[in-house]
Motif scaffolding. Structure first.
Motif, PDB file in Angstrom:
ATOM      1  N   ALA A 115     -89.811 120.148 -42.350  1.00 50.33           N
ATOM      2  CA  ALA A 115     -90.050 118.726 -42.603  1.00 50.33           C
ATOM      3  C   ALA A 115     -90.579 118.066 -41.347  1.00 50.33           C
ATOM      4  N   SER A 116     -91.530 117.175 -41.536  1.00 51.74           N
ATOM      5  CA  SER A 116     -92.075 116.415 -40.415  1.00 51.74           C
ATOM      6  C   SER A 116     -92.335 114.994 -40.876  1.00 51.74           C
ATOM      7  N   GLY A 117     -92.156 114.037 -39.966  1.00 50.48           N
ATOM      8  CA  GLY A 117     -92.405 112.661 -40.379  1.00 50.48           C
ATOM      9  C   GLY A 117     -92.209 111.667 -39.258  1.00 50.48           C
ATOM     10  N   ILE A 118     -92.441 110.422 -39.591  1.00 48.14           N
ATOM     11  CA  ILE A 118     -92.247 109.288 -38.704  1.00 48.14           C
ATOM     12  C   ILE A 118     -91.336 108.290 -39.398  1.00 48.14           C
ATOM     13  N   SER A 119     -90.447 107.662 -38.632  1.00 46.98           N
ATOM     14  CA  SER A 119     -89.540 106.661 -39.177  1.00 46.98           C
ATOM     15  C   SER A 119     -89.459 105.491 -38.211  1.00 46.98           C
ATOM     16  N   LEU A 120     -89.578 104.285 -38.741  1.00 49.46           N
ATOM     17  CA  LEU A 120     -89.612 103.073 -37.918  1.00 49.46           C
ATOM     18  C   LEU A 120     -88.740 101.995 -38.543  1.00 49.46           C
ATOM     19  N   VAL A 121     -87.952 101.323 -37.715  1.00 50.75           N
ATOM     20  CA  VAL A 121     -87.222 100.132 -38.136  1.00 50.75           C
ATOM     21  C   VAL A 121     -87.286  99.130 -36.990  1.00 50.75           C
ATOM     22  N   ALA A 122     -87.621  97.868 -37.298  1.00 46.12           N
ATOM     23  CA  ALA A 122     -87.710  96.817 -36.293  1.00 46.12           C
ATOM     24  C   ALA A 122     -86.795  95.659 -36.666  1.00 46.12           C
ATOM     25  N   HIS A 123     -85.937  95.267 -35.736  1.00 48.54           N
ATOM     26  CA  HIS A 123     -85.075  94.094 -35.867  1.00 48.54           C
ATOM     27  C   HIS A 123     -85.517  93.083 -34.811  1.00 48.54           C
ATOM     28  N   MET A 124     -85.738  91.840 -35.217  1.00 45.16           N
ATOM     29  CA  MET A 124     -86.426  90.864 -34.386  1.00 45.16           C
ATOM     30  C   MET A 124     -85.468  89.903 -33.682  1.00 45.16           C
ATOM     31  N   GLN A 125     -85.920  89.359 -32.544  1.00 45.46           N
ATOM     32  CA  GLN A 125     -85.150  88.320 -31.871  1.00 45.46           C
ATOM     33  C   GLN A 125     -85.146  87.033 -32.683  1.00 45.46           C
ATOM     34  N   MET A 134     -90.532 101.373 -42.034  1.00 45.60           N
ATOM     35  CA  MET A 134     -91.657 102.207 -42.469  1.00 45.60           C
ATOM     36  C   MET A 134     -91.314 103.663 -42.184  1.00 45.60           C
ATOM     37  N   ASN A 135     -91.645 104.540 -43.122  1.00 44.55           N
ATOM     38  CA  ASN A 135     -91.594 105.964 -42.814  1.00 44.55           C
ATOM     39  C   ASN A 135     -92.552 106.706 -43.723  1.00 44.55           C
ATOM     40  N   THR A 136     -93.100 107.793 -43.211  1.00 42.40           N
ATOM     41  CA  THR A 136     -93.858 108.731 -44.043  1.00 42.40           C
ATOM     42  C   THR A 136     -93.485 110.133 -43.596  1.00 42.40           C
ATOM     43  N   ARG A 137     -93.570 111.077 -44.520  1.00 44.58           N
ATOM     44  CA  ARG A 137     -93.080 112.410 -44.208  1.00 44.58           C
ATOM     45  C   ARG A 137     -93.719 113.460 -45.126  1.00 44.58           C
ATOM     46  N   GLY A 149     -92.406 108.398 -48.581  1.00 52.58           N
ATOM     47  CA  GLY A 149     -92.370 107.304 -47.622  1.00 52.58           C
ATOM     48  C   GLY A 149     -93.005 106.032 -48.123  1.00 52.58           C
ATOM     49  N   GLY A 150     -93.113 105.071 -47.225  1.00 49.08           N
ATOM     50  CA  GLY A 150     -93.671 103.768 -47.545  1.00 49.08           C
ATOM     51  C   GLY A 150     -93.243 102.764 -46.501  1.00 49.08           C
ATOM     52  N   SER A 151     -93.388 101.494 -46.809  1.00 50.04           N
ATOM     53  CA  SER A 151     -92.916 100.444 -45.901  1.00 50.04           C
ATOM     54  C   SER A 151     -92.450  99.259 -46.731  1.00 50.04           C
ATOM     55  N   ASP A 152     -91.408  98.576 -46.214  1.00 53.48           N
ATOM     56  CA  ASP A 152     -90.884  97.414 -46.936  1.00 53.48           C
ATOM     57  C   ASP A 152     -90.468  96.356 -45.933  1.00 53.48           C
ATOM     58  N   LEU A 153     -90.622  95.098 -46.346  1.00 55.30           N
ATOM     59  CA  LEU A 153     -90.384  93.940 -45.493  1.00 55.30           C
ATOM     60  C   LEU A 153     -88.989  93.386 -45.766  1.00 55.30           C
ATOM     61  N   ASN A 154     -88.276  93.035 -44.686  1.00 55.80           N
ATOM     62  CA  ASN A 154     -86.882  92.610 -44.822  1.00 55.80           C
ATOM     63  C   ASN A 154     -86.619  91.307 -44.061  1.00 55.80           C
ATOM     64  N   PRO A 155     -87.208  90.204 -44.511  1.00 58.78           N
ATOM     65  CA  PRO A 155     -86.967  88.930 -43.822  1.00 58.78           C
ATOM     66  C   PRO A 155     -85.605  88.355 -44.181  1.00 58.78           C
ATOM     67  N   CYS A 156     -84.966  87.727 -43.205  1.00 64.92           N
ATOM     68  CA  CYS A 156     -83.724  87.003 -43.526  1.00 64.92           C
ATOM     69  C   CYS A 156     -84.048  85.576 -43.958  1.00 64.92           C
ATOM     70  N   ILE A 157     -85.194  85.068 -43.517  1.00 64.02           N
ATOM     71  CA  ILE A 157     -85.704  83.773 -43.959  1.00 64.02           C
ATOM     72  C   ILE A 157     -87.074  84.046 -44.570  1.00 64.02           C
TER      73      ILE A 157
END
Length: 297
Positions: A115-125, A134-137, A149-157
Motif C-alpha cells: 500500500a502507498s498513499g498520502i494523507s493530510l489533515v489541517a487544523h487552523m488557527q 485529503m488522502n489518496t492511496r 481517497g478524496g478530500s472533504d472540508l470541515n469548517p466549524c463556521i
C-alpha cells in the motif's frame, strides 16, 4: 507479480511523493506570506519532517514513509502531510476485514499486501478558516489492486461560498473523467463521513472513493491523480479568504467543539485509522489527524 505491476506501484508511490512536496511547499509559502512580526519570527511555519516505519512481526523490512507536521504556525495550528509505502503480510483481523469488504476468500492462503498513499489533515488557527482532510492511496494484494481517497472540508463556521468553491473545483477536475464521477464521489463522501452517533455529517462534504478498480489501471490512476491535483486550488483560496478574519472567544469555542466531532469520527469510524494501527504502522503518523486541542460539551 508482473513487471507491469511493479512499475505501476513505483509510479504511484512517486506520484504521492510529488504531491506531498507540492502541498508542503504551498503551505510553507502561505505561512511565509503571513509573517507580520520581526524577522526572527520567520522560523515559525515550517514542517518538521521525520521518517516513519512499519513494524513487522518477524523483524523484516515492512516499509515506512515520511511524516511532515507543522505546529503553531500563524495560519495552521497543526497540519500533517504524510506519505508511506508499506508491505508485508496482513494479520488475521485485517485479512478478515479485507475478505469481507472485497469478497476475497483467498486472503488467508496468500495475505501479502502493498500500500502507498498520502494523507493530510489541517487544523487552523483562525476559526473562520476551515479544517480539511485529503488522502489518496493505492492498495495491492495478489488478488487484485484498487485505489481510494478524496478530500472533504470541515469548517466549524460554515460559509456557503466556501463550500460552493470547494465542490465546484473538485467537479472541474473530475468531469474530464466522465460526468458521472463527481455526483457519485460526492454521494460517497456524504455517506462515508457521516457520524452515526451524532446523526450528522463531519463537515460539508467533498469527494471520496474506496476500493475503486475498473480494471483499467491507467484510467483509475489518472482519476486518483486528479483528485490530488484538485486539492490545492479547491482549498487554498478559502484559507486566503478567511485567515485574517477577526474572531471572538465564542468563535474559538465553536471551533474546539467541532474538533471534538472530528476526533470522534477518526477514532471510532475511520477505516484508515483502524487499518494503520492494526497493521503496525507508526502510531504517531496514523494519529496525526487528531487536532491539537478539542472540547466536548
Amino acid at each position: 507479480m508482473s513487471d507491469d505491476m511493479a512499475e505501476q506501484k513505483a509510479t504511484a508511490a512517486a506520484w504521492f511523493r510529488e504531491l506531498r512536496d507540492r502541498i508542503v511547499t504551498a503551505f510553507e509559502t502561505l505561512e511565509e506570506s503571513h509573517v507580520e512580526g520581526p524577522l526572527s519570527d520567520r522560523d515559525a511555519g515550517r514542517f518538521d519532517v521525520s521518517e516513519t516505519t512499519r513494524a513487522s512481526q518477524d523483524g523484516s523490512d515492512a516499509g515506512g514513509g515520511l511524516m511532515s507536521v507543522m505546529r503553531g504556525g500563524r495560519v495552521f495550528e497543526k497540519v500533517g502531510v504524510n506519505i508511506s509505502t508499506v508491505y508485508g503480510v496482513l494479520g488475521e483481523r485485517a485479512q478478515a476485514a479485507m475478505a469481507a469488504r472485497k469478497g476475497l476468500p483467498g486472503m488467508a492462503e496468500d495475505p501479502r499486501f502493498w500500500a502507498s498513499g498520502i494523507s493530510l489533515v489541517a487544523h487552523m488557527q483562525n476559526p473562520h478558516a476551515p479544517a480539511v482532510h485529503m488522502n489518496t492511496r493505492m492498495f495491492w494484494t495478489p488478488h487484485g489492486w484498487w485505489f481510494g481517497g478524496g478530500s472533504d472540508l470541515n469548517p466549524c463556521i460554515e460559509y456557503d461560498d466556501d463550500t460552493a468553491h470547494f465542490h465546484a473545483t473538485q467537479k472541474q477536475y473530475l468531469d474530464p473523467h466522465g460526468p458521472a464521477h463527481y455526483p457519485r464521489l460526492k454521494e460517497w463522501a456524504d455517506s462515508y463521513f457521516h457520524v452515526p452517533h451524532r446523526g450528522r455529517a463531519r463537515g460539508v462534504g467533498g469527494i471520496f472513493m474506496d476500493d475503486y478498480c475498473t480494471g483499467d489501471w491507467e484510467s483509475d490512476f489518472a482519476l486518483t491523480q486528479d483528485i490530488g491535483r484538485a486539492f490545492l486550488p479547491a482549498y487554498l483560496p478559502l484559507v486566503e479568504r478567511r485567515r485574517a478574519t477577526r474572531w471572538s472567544d465564542a468563535d474559538k469555542d465553536t471551533q474546539l467543539i467541532h474538533r471534538g466531532l472530528y476526533a470522534e469520527y477518526n477514532l471510532v469510524y475511520d477505516r484508515g485509522t483502524r487499518f494503520g494501527l492494526e497493521t503496525g504502522h507508526d502510531a504517531n503518523a496514523v494519529l496525526m489527524s487528531l487536532p491539537p486541542l478539542a472540547k466536548w460539551v
